[in-house]
Scaffold this active site. Structure first.
Site, PDB file in Angstrom:
ATOM      1  N   ASP A 173       0.789  -1.174  -0.174  1.00  0.00           N
ATOM      2  CA  ASP A 173      -0.111  -0.107   0.188  1.00  0.00           C
ATOM      3  C   ASP A 173       0.761   1.246   0.041  1.00  0.00           C
ATOM      4  O   ASP A 173       1.561   1.642   0.896  1.00  0.00           O
ATOM      5  CB  ASP A 173      -0.726  -0.192   1.352  1.00  0.00           C
ATOM      6  CG  ASP A 173      -1.917   0.964   1.263  1.00  0.00           C
ATOM      7  OD1 ASP A 173      -1.862   1.771   0.387  1.00  0.00           O
ATOM      8  OD2 ASP A 173      -2.502   1.168   2.415  1.00  0.00           O
ATOM      9  N   GLY A 175       1.534   4.838   0.173  1.00  0.00           N
ATOM     10  CA  GLY A 175       0.821   6.072   0.696  1.00  0.00           C
ATOM     11  C   GLY A 175      -0.440   5.332   1.322  1.00  0.00           C
ATOM     12  O   GLY A 175      -1.310   5.809   1.023  1.00  0.00           O
ATOM     13  N   CYS A 176      -0.150   4.675   2.500  1.00  0.00           N
ATOM     14  CA  CYS A 176      -1.151   4.010   3.224  1.00  0.00           C
ATOM     15  C   CYS A 176      -1.910   4.916   4.057  1.00  0.00           C
ATOM     16  O   CYS A 176      -2.893   4.328   4.925  1.00  0.00           O
ATOM     17  CB  CYS A 176      -0.513   2.883   3.910  1.00  0.00           C
ATOM     18  SG  CYS A 176       0.876   3.285   5.395  1.00  0.00           S
ATOM     19  N   GLY A 179      -3.822   3.891   7.791  1.00  0.00           N
ATOM     20  CA  GLY A 179      -3.761   2.441   7.820  1.00  0.00           C
ATOM     21  C   GLY A 179      -5.147   1.829   7.615  1.00  0.00           C
ATOM     22  O   GLY A 179      -5.091   0.563   7.867  1.00  0.00           O
ATOM     23  N   THR A 197       4.208   5.426   4.210  1.00  0.00           N
ATOM     24  CA  THR A 197       3.596   6.690   4.384  1.00  0.00           C
ATOM     25  C   THR A 197       5.053   7.819   4.760  1.00  0.00           C
ATOM     26  O   THR A 197       6.146   6.857   5.099  1.00  0.00           O
ATOM     27  CB  THR A 197       2.864   6.934   5.561  1.00  0.00           C
ATOM     28  OG1 THR A 197       2.369   8.408   5.663  1.00  0.00           O
ATOM     29  CG2 THR A 197       3.250   6.395   7.114  1.00  0.00           C
ATOM     30  N   ALA A 200       4.673  10.948   9.895  1.00  0.00           N
ATOM     31  CA  ALA A 200       5.115  10.454  11.169  1.00  0.00           C
ATOM     32  C   ALA A 200       3.731   9.988  12.114  1.00  0.00           C
ATOM     33  O   ALA A 200       3.328   9.102  12.715  1.00  0.00           O
ATOM     34  CB  ALA A 200       5.796  11.254  12.151  1.00  0.00           C
ATOM     35  N   GLN A 202       0.773  10.103  10.600  1.00  0.00           N
ATOM     36  CA  GLN A 202      -0.080   8.714  10.038  1.00  0.00           C
ATOM     37  C   GLN A 202       0.625   7.293  10.410  1.00  0.00           C
ATOM     38  O   GLN A 202      -0.306   6.273  10.846  1.00  0.00           O
ATOM     39  CB  GLN A 202      -0.116   8.781   8.639  1.00  0.00           C
ATOM     40  CG  GLN A 202      -1.055   9.922   8.045  1.00  0.00           C
ATOM     41  CD  GLN A 202      -1.158  10.074   6.532  1.00  0.00           C
ATOM     42  OE1 GLN A 202      -0.091   9.317   5.976  1.00  0.00           O
ATOM     43  NE2 GLN A 202      -2.086  10.516   6.051  1.00  0.00           N
ATOM     44  N   CYS A 354     -12.775  22.943  -3.180  1.00  0.00           N
ATOM     45  CA  CYS A 354     -12.515  21.563  -3.898  1.00  0.00           C
ATOM     46  C   CYS A 354     -13.812  20.928  -4.273  1.00  0.00           C
ATOM     47  O   CYS A 354     -13.887  20.205  -5.415  1.00  0.00           O
ATOM     48  CB  CYS A 354     -11.661  20.819  -3.217  1.00  0.00           C
ATOM     49  SG  CYS A 354     -10.049  21.288  -2.932  1.00  0.00           S
TER      50      CYS A 354
END
Length: 382
Positions: A173, A175-176, A179, A197, A200, A202, A354
């Site tokens: 994965d 760019g996990c 989790g 990733t 830190a 994440q 966005c």
């Protein structure tokens, strides 16, 4: 001074105002009007600031309380649908970027770790309240869903079905995030997952979330990977790679994917190839990002893979962003002590702008499935 203390002002009848008024009127937006998408100006220097500074001036002036709008999402959607950027006076085209027409269109920077510290390390207190229980900071799948949690779980399930996961497989994965996908795959499909990733915050939450499962979370650059996996997935990370690294990215995936493997790429995309940088998003939200185009993905993947499937459900990102905004507002009283009022206005602007861009179909959301040419082809889930 907070925005609530600044009263609506009489607009100056000068060239700055006349140009802005003419442009906005083409999108059906009035200055100091009463419709939801109309803007209310609270500082007479607003028009000059925006016309001189473009996207950065528009965003920063909102953060400073110089203007208000009841429905920023509608404002951006109307401006983008009207194609105002293509209607600008010739000598303004290089500087005027009213409505941030390419809100995610950012160039990559050499220091990839910046984005992890600047955005994803903002704090788990914010994201844990705004996102769903699986902490999915990417587009949900609303086909048969009526709330954020079920829509995100539908997205996770669809990814796993497209990957055709089987017990015992090794999955990478890239760019996990926090989790959530790694946890979902390991717990529901009995696979071994390695997540990568550059944040830190994440990594810490992902490790806690996946405790007891066959999941490893690495804090490292994806380019340093050198292993073999049955499946590779990358959700919401390709936007940070940058055009100069697209070839390298697909080469890394190729190097780490077994001969019969399948790769799924989930990314926001641009409707045309454009390397321009939006200065507001670059400064405040994603300092390392650029939207890929169909052509760029095709060119960089062609030496390595067969493109098995291309799925566009970008309209679902509008719904996802508005759900995040609703949850952000609801959570604000709990987290307000940790952030400034200006930060709140920044995040409000970001989420709504966005959403408007996706609603206008100015930007897209793609899931692309690759293989090296699976015998008899792939039947891809929807």
């Amino acid at each position: 001074m907070s925005s609530s203390c600044i009263e609506e002002v009489s607009v100056p009848d000068d060239n700055w105002y006349r140009i802005a008024n003419e442009l906005l009127s083409r999108a059906g937006i009035a200055i100091n009007g009463s419709a939801p998408a109309d803007i209310r100006v609270k500082n007479p220097d607003f028009f000059k600031r925006v016309l001189q500074e473009g996207s950065l001036g528009l965003g920063e002036s909102y953060m400073d309380g110089w203007w208000e709008c009841d429905r920023l999402d509608m404002f951006f959607s109307k401006v983008l649908r009207a194609g105002l950027e293509n209607q600008l006076p010739h000598h303004f085209k290089d500087t005027l970027r009213i409505a941030g027409a390419r809100l995610f269109n950012l160039q990559s920077k050499k220091r990839a770790w910046i984005v992890g510290k600047e955005h994803y390390d903002l704090g788990n207190d914010l994201f844990s309240r705004m996102l769903d229980p699986f902490m999915q900071y990417s587009c949900a799948y609303w086909k048969d869903a009526d709330n954020l949690e079920s829509a995100q779980q539908a997205k996770l399930k669809m990814i796993c079905e497209k990957l055709q996961l089987k017990p015992g497989m090794r999955v990478l994965d890239i760019g996990c995030g926090w989790g959530g996908l790694a946890h979902y795959m390991a717990s529901n499909y009995d696979v071994s997952v390695v997540g990568v990733t550059i944040s830190a915050e994440q990594q810490k939450m992902a490790q806690e979330r996946c405790e007891g499962l066959d999941v490893t979370i690495l804090l490292q650059d994806y380019r340093d990977l050198n292993d073999q996996f049955d499946r590779i997935v990358s959700v919401g990370m390709f936007e940070h790679v940058g055009p100069k690294n697209y070839d390298t990215y697909f080469a890394v995936v190729d190097r780490n994917l077994k001969p019969e493997g399948i790769f799924l790429l989930h990314t926001i995309g641009s409707k045309k190839t454009d390397l321009n940088v939006d200065p507001w998003i670059n400064k405040y939200i994603f300092p390392n990002g650029c939207l890929p185009s169909v052509r760029q993905i095709a060119q960089s993947s062609e030496p390595h893979f067969v493109m098995e499937d291309w799925h566009n459900f970008g309209a679902d990102y509008d719904t996802t962003l508005m759900a995040w905004y609703e949850r952000f507002l609801a959570a604000w009283p709990e987290i307000a002590d940790n952030y400034s009022e200006r930060f709140k206005r920044m995040f409000t602007y970001y989420l709504n702008a966005c959403a408007g861009a996706f609603r206008a179909r100015d930007i897209q959301l793609w899931q692309v499935v690759f293989s090296r040419g699976v015998e008899n082809g792939l039947r891809v889930a929807r």
